[in-house]
Write a protein that holds these residues in place. Structure first.
Motif, PDB file in Angstrom:
ATOM      1  N   ARG A 162      -8.341   6.033  10.078  1.00 46.11           N
ATOM      2  CA  ARG A 162      -8.297   5.642   8.674  1.00 46.11           C
ATOM      3  C   ARG A 162      -6.839   5.701   8.188  1.00 46.11           C
ATOM      4  O   ARG A 162      -6.200   6.751   8.268  1.00 46.11           O
ATOM      5  N   VAL A 163      -6.355   4.569   7.683  1.00 45.32           N
ATOM      6  CA  VAL A 163      -4.935   4.450   7.333  1.00 45.32           C
ATOM      7  C   VAL A 163      -4.777   4.088   5.861  1.00 45.32           C
ATOM      8  O   VAL A 163      -5.465   3.199   5.342  1.00 45.32           O
ATOM      9  N   LEU A 164      -3.834   4.765   5.204  1.00 43.83           N
ATOM     10  CA  LEU A 164      -3.440   4.445   3.834  1.00 43.83           C
ATOM     11  C   LEU A 164      -2.030   3.867   3.871  1.00 43.83           C
ATOM     12  O   LEU A 164      -1.131   4.464   4.465  1.00 43.83           O
ATOM     13  N   LEU A 165      -1.841   2.719   3.241  1.00 41.44           N
ATOM     14  CA  LEU A 165      -0.542   2.050   3.209  1.00 41.44           C
ATOM     15  C   LEU A 165       0.147   2.336   1.876  1.00 41.44           C
ATOM     16  O   LEU A 165      -0.437   2.129   0.809  1.00 41.44           O
ATOM     17  N   VAL A 166       1.391   2.804   1.948  1.00 37.45           N
ATOM     18  CA  VAL A 166       2.130   3.145   0.722  1.00 37.45           C
ATOM     19  C   VAL A 166       3.470   2.421   0.743  1.00 37.45           C
ATOM     20  O   VAL A 166       4.346   2.729   1.552  1.00 37.45           O
TER      21      VAL A 166
ATOM     22  N   ALA B 153      -1.250   1.922  -1.846  1.00 40.98           N
ATOM     23  CA  ALA B 153      -0.633   2.521  -3.029  1.00 40.98           C
ATOM     24  C   ALA B 153       0.774   1.960  -3.183  1.00 40.98           C
ATOM     25  O   ALA B 153       1.440   1.657  -2.190  1.00 40.98           O
ATOM     26  N   GLY B 154       1.219   1.830  -4.438  1.00 39.70           N
ATOM     27  CA  GLY B 154       2.514   1.235  -4.709  1.00 39.70           C
ATOM     28  C   GLY B 154       3.632   2.226  -4.972  1.00 39.70           C
ATOM     29  O   GLY B 154       4.783   1.830  -5.133  1.00 39.70           O
ATOM     30  N   ASP B 155       3.307   3.507  -5.028  1.00 37.84           N
ATOM     31  CA  ASP B 155       4.327   4.541  -5.202  1.00 37.84           C
ATOM     32  C   ASP B 155       3.757   5.868  -4.734  1.00 37.84           C
ATOM     33  O   ASP B 155       2.563   5.991  -4.433  1.00 37.84           O
TER      34      ASP B 155
END
Length: 217
Positions: free
Chosen positions: A5-9, A35-37
């Motif tokens: 599971r990956v979160l891109l920031v 997420a943008g920040d």
């Protein structure tokens, strides 16, 4: 296998979209959010429980270094890989001190990025070769401390990676190493890639020479 599971920031929406599309082609990875920040990243990580966060460093509101430090405190099981355009010393060492387990540049190949994400989820660390070279150079300059000498690497080689490195230094091929260590050849290939990255080496020969210089065997 359960997908990683990956979160891109990243503060660039177009880059996030392209990255999500690229990673979605791999069955072993699931992009669970963006997420943008850094501040938004903390909220999204709490809600989505990612295994790995791909973190840009220079962002508004809360930068990637500060967000990484908070993530390591609030969600210690989450593995952060810095994914950025910059590899200057200040950014590299700030990210690693904050708790990032990897540091890659945005010009990394898609195959290498996928390998890095999967390796991070397994508890391993990954560094861009140019970054690893900076790290090795910095630590080699440190004075020797009394007692047993630890590995002079910010991200030490695992016991299995040391096994692979020793056989690699003996001139063994991936197939021969796999047979010796009872591993799949693809697993050995991943270990070799990680060893080269951590040592900042271009190839197997340079890795062996650098390992000997550092007293790793």
């Amino acid at each position: 296998m359960t997908p990683v599971r990956v979160l891109l920031v990243d503060d660039q929406a177009l880059f996030r979209e392209a990255l999500a599309t690229l990673l979605a082609t791999n069955d072993g990875i699931e992009v669970v959010g963006e997420a943008g920040d850094g501040d938004e990243a903390l909220r999204r990580a709490a809600a989505l429980a990612p295994d790995v966060v791909l973190m840009d460093l220079r962002m508004p509101v809360l930068d990637g270094v500060a967000a990484t430090r908070r993530l390591r405190l609030e969600h210690p099981g989450v593995r952060v890989i810095a994914l950025t355009t910059f590899d200057d010393d200040e950014d590299v060492f700030a990210a690693l001190r904050a708790g990032a387990v990897g540091y890659l540049l945005k010009d990394v190949s898609s195959a290498r990025l996928v390998e890095a994400v999967v390796a991070a989820a397994r508890g391993e660390s990954v560094l861009q070769p140019s970054v690893a070279a900076k790290v090795v150079a910095r630590f080699v300059q440190l004075p020797d401390a009394p007692g047993p000498r630890p590995q002079p690497l910010v991200v030490p080689l695992s016991e299995r990676e040391l096994d692979v490195l020793r056989l690699l230094a003996d001139g063994r091929s991936n197939r021969e190493i796999a047979a010796k260590l009872f591993l799949a050849e693809g697993t050995v290939k991943n270990h070799v890639t990680n060893v080269l990255g951590k040592l900042g080496a271009r190839d197997r020969t340079q890795a062996a020479l650098r390992a000997r210089d550092l007293g790793l065997f």
